[in-house]
Design a protein around this motif. Structure first.
Motif, PDB file in Angstrom:
ATOM      1  N   MET A   1       0.853  -1.175   0.000  1.00 41.29           N
ATOM      2  CA  MET A   1       0.000   0.000   0.000  1.00 41.29           C
ATOM      3  C   MET A   1       0.899   1.238   0.000  1.00 41.29           C
ATOM      4  N   ILE A   2       0.607   2.148  -0.890  1.00 43.16           N
ATOM      5  CA  ILE A   2       1.354   3.409  -0.938  1.00 43.16           C
ATOM      6  C   ILE A   2       0.462   4.473  -0.299  1.00 43.16           C
ATOM      7  N   ILE A   3       0.781   4.791   0.957  1.00 47.27           N
ATOM      8  CA  ILE A   3      -0.090   5.647   1.766  1.00 47.27           C
ATOM      9  C   ILE A   3      -0.257   7.035   1.153  1.00 47.27           C
ATOM     10  N   GLU A   4       0.769   7.539   0.487  1.00 45.90           N
ATOM     11  CA  GLU A   4       0.656   8.859  -0.136  1.00 45.90           C
ATOM     12  C   GLU A   4      -0.450   8.888  -1.188  1.00 45.90           C
ATOM     13  N   GLN A   5      -0.587   7.802  -1.930  1.00 45.71           N
ATOM     14  CA  GLN A   5      -1.654   7.719  -2.938  1.00 45.71           C
ATOM     15  C   GLN A   5      -3.029   7.657  -2.272  1.00 45.71           C
ATOM     16  N   ILE A   6      -3.116   6.907  -1.198  1.00 51.20           N
ATOM     17  CA  ILE A   6      -4.385   6.785  -0.474  1.00 51.20           C
ATOM     18  C   ILE A   6      -4.796   8.144   0.091  1.00 51.20           C
ATOM     19  N   LEU A   7      -3.827   8.853   0.683  1.00 54.00           N
ATOM     20  CA  LEU A   7      -4.139  10.171   1.247  1.00 54.00           C
ATOM     21  C   LEU A   7      -4.507  11.174   0.159  1.00 54.00           C
ATOM     22  N   ALA A   8      -3.901  11.059  -1.015  1.00 59.17           N
ATOM     23  CA  ALA A   8      -4.268  11.931  -2.140  1.00 59.17           C
ATOM     24  C   ALA A   8      -5.699  11.641  -2.585  1.00 59.17           C
ATOM     25  N   GLN A   9      -6.075  10.363  -2.607  1.00 57.02           N
ATOM     26  CA  GLN A   9      -7.450   9.998  -2.964  1.00 57.02           C
ATOM     27  C   GLN A   9      -8.430  10.528  -1.917  1.00 57.02           C
ATOM     28  N   LEU A  10      -8.042  10.440  -0.656  1.00 52.90           N
ATOM     29  CA  LEU A  10      -8.880  10.971   0.419  1.00 52.90           C
ATOM     30  C   LEU A  10      -9.062  12.478   0.263  1.00 52.90           C
ATOM     31  N   ASP A  11      -7.969  13.181   0.012  1.00 53.04           N
ATOM     32  CA  ASP A  11      -8.048  14.628  -0.207  1.00 53.04           C
ATOM     33  C   ASP A  11      -8.966  14.961  -1.374  1.00 53.04           C
ATOM     34  N   GLU A  12      -8.924  14.135  -2.405  1.00 53.04           N
ATOM     35  CA  GLU A  12      -9.772  14.369  -3.577  1.00 53.04           C
ATOM     36  C   GLU A  12     -11.251  14.226  -3.226  1.00 53.04           C
ATOM     37  N   LEU A  13     -11.579  13.276  -2.353  1.00 58.21           N
ATOM     38  CA  LEU A  13     -12.970  13.146  -1.901  1.00 58.21           C
ATOM     39  C   LEU A  13     -13.431  14.429  -1.225  1.00 58.21           C
ATOM     40  N   PHE A  14     -12.572  14.988  -0.390  1.00 49.32           N
ATOM     41  CA  PHE A  14     -12.932  16.242   0.286  1.00 49.32           C
ATOM     42  C   PHE A  14     -13.025  17.394  -0.711  1.00 49.32           C
ATOM     43  N   THR A  15     -12.104  17.447  -1.652  1.00 46.56           N
ATOM     44  CA  THR A  15     -12.110  18.506  -2.664  1.00 46.56           C
ATOM     45  C   THR A  15     -13.392  18.475  -3.481  1.00 46.56           C
ATOM     46  N   GLN A  16     -13.866  17.263  -3.768  1.00 46.67           N
ATOM     47  CA  GLN A  16     -15.079  17.094  -4.566  1.00 46.67           C
ATOM     48  C   GLN A  16     -16.351  17.106  -3.705  1.00 46.67           C
ATOM     49  N   HIS A  17     -16.197  17.444  -2.422  1.00 51.21           N
ATOM     50  CA  HIS A  17     -17.332  17.524  -1.486  1.00 51.21           C
ATOM     51  C   HIS A  17     -18.085  16.196  -1.392  1.00 51.21           C
ATOM     52  N   LYS A  18     -17.337  15.094  -1.402  1.00 54.49           N
ATOM     53  CA  LYS A  18     -17.931  13.762  -1.285  1.00 54.49           C
ATOM     54  C   LYS A  18     -17.690  13.203   0.114  1.00 54.49           C
ATOM     55  N   VAL A  19     -18.000  14.009   1.104  1.00 56.43           N
ATOM     56  CA  VAL A  19     -17.762  13.638   2.503  1.00 56.43           C
ATOM     57  C   VAL A  19     -18.530  12.368   2.872  1.00 56.43           C
ATOM     58  N   ASP A  20     -19.668  12.138   2.216  1.00 51.16           N
ATOM     59  CA  ASP A  20     -20.466  10.949   2.510  1.00 51.16           C
ATOM     60  C   ASP A  20     -19.757   9.652   2.110  1.00 51.16           C
ATOM     61  N   GLN A  21     -18.698   9.745   1.321  1.00 48.75           N
ATOM     62  CA  GLN A  21     -17.951   8.569   0.879  1.00 48.75           C
ATOM     63  C   GLN A  21     -16.686   8.315   1.704  1.00 48.75           C
ATOM     64  N   VAL A  22     -16.329   9.254   2.572  1.00 51.78           N
ATOM     65  CA  VAL A  22     -15.059   9.188   3.300  1.00 51.78           C
ATOM     66  C   VAL A  22     -14.996   7.999   4.249  1.00 51.78           C
ATOM     67  N   GLU A  23     -16.028   7.790   5.042  1.00 52.09           N
ATOM     68  CA  GLU A  23     -15.993   6.702   6.023  1.00 52.09           C
ATOM     69  C   GLU A  23     -15.770   5.354   5.337  1.00 52.09           C
ATOM     70  N   ASN A  24     -16.556   5.060   4.336  1.00 48.00           N
ATOM     71  CA  ASN A  24     -16.431   3.784   3.631  1.00 48.00           C
ATOM     72  C   ASN A  24     -15.048   3.644   3.004  1.00 48.00           C
ATOM     73  N   PHE A  25     -14.570   4.717   2.386  1.00 44.88           N
ATOM     74  CA  PHE A  25     -13.244   4.712   1.768  1.00 44.88           C
ATOM     75  C   PHE A  25     -12.180   4.360   2.811  1.00 44.88           C
TER      76      PHE A  25
END
Length: 84
Positions: A1-25
């Protein structure tokens, strides 16, 4: 697992206002890290989900984190790196 990629994907969820998807992700990534026995990523992701629950006011969900920490402790014991 490359944590930097995961954190970038997480940041993208927030950027796109997809907070409802964060927990599952985050829960899916925590499970993946556990299966890979990637303790560093588990610690990072558990920290992220704690912050998410705190920001959302979901204090009742802290039990999920407790299970994650127990799994992490067990994983560390399995590899002989647990001191607690």
């Amino acid at each position: 697992m490359i944590i930097e990629q995961i954190l970038a994907q997480l940041d993208e969820l927030f950027t796109q206002h997809k907070v409802d998807q964060v927990e599952n992700f985050l829960l899916q990534r925590i499970d993946e890290a556990a299966k890979e026995k990637d303790t560093a990523s588990m610690i990072t992701l558990l920290n992220e989900i704690i912050g998410h629950y705190r920001e959302m006011g979901e204090f009742a969900l802290y039990g999920v984190i407790g299970v994650g920490w127990v799994n992490l402790k067990n994983l560390l014991q399995d590899v002989g790196r647990c001191f607690f």
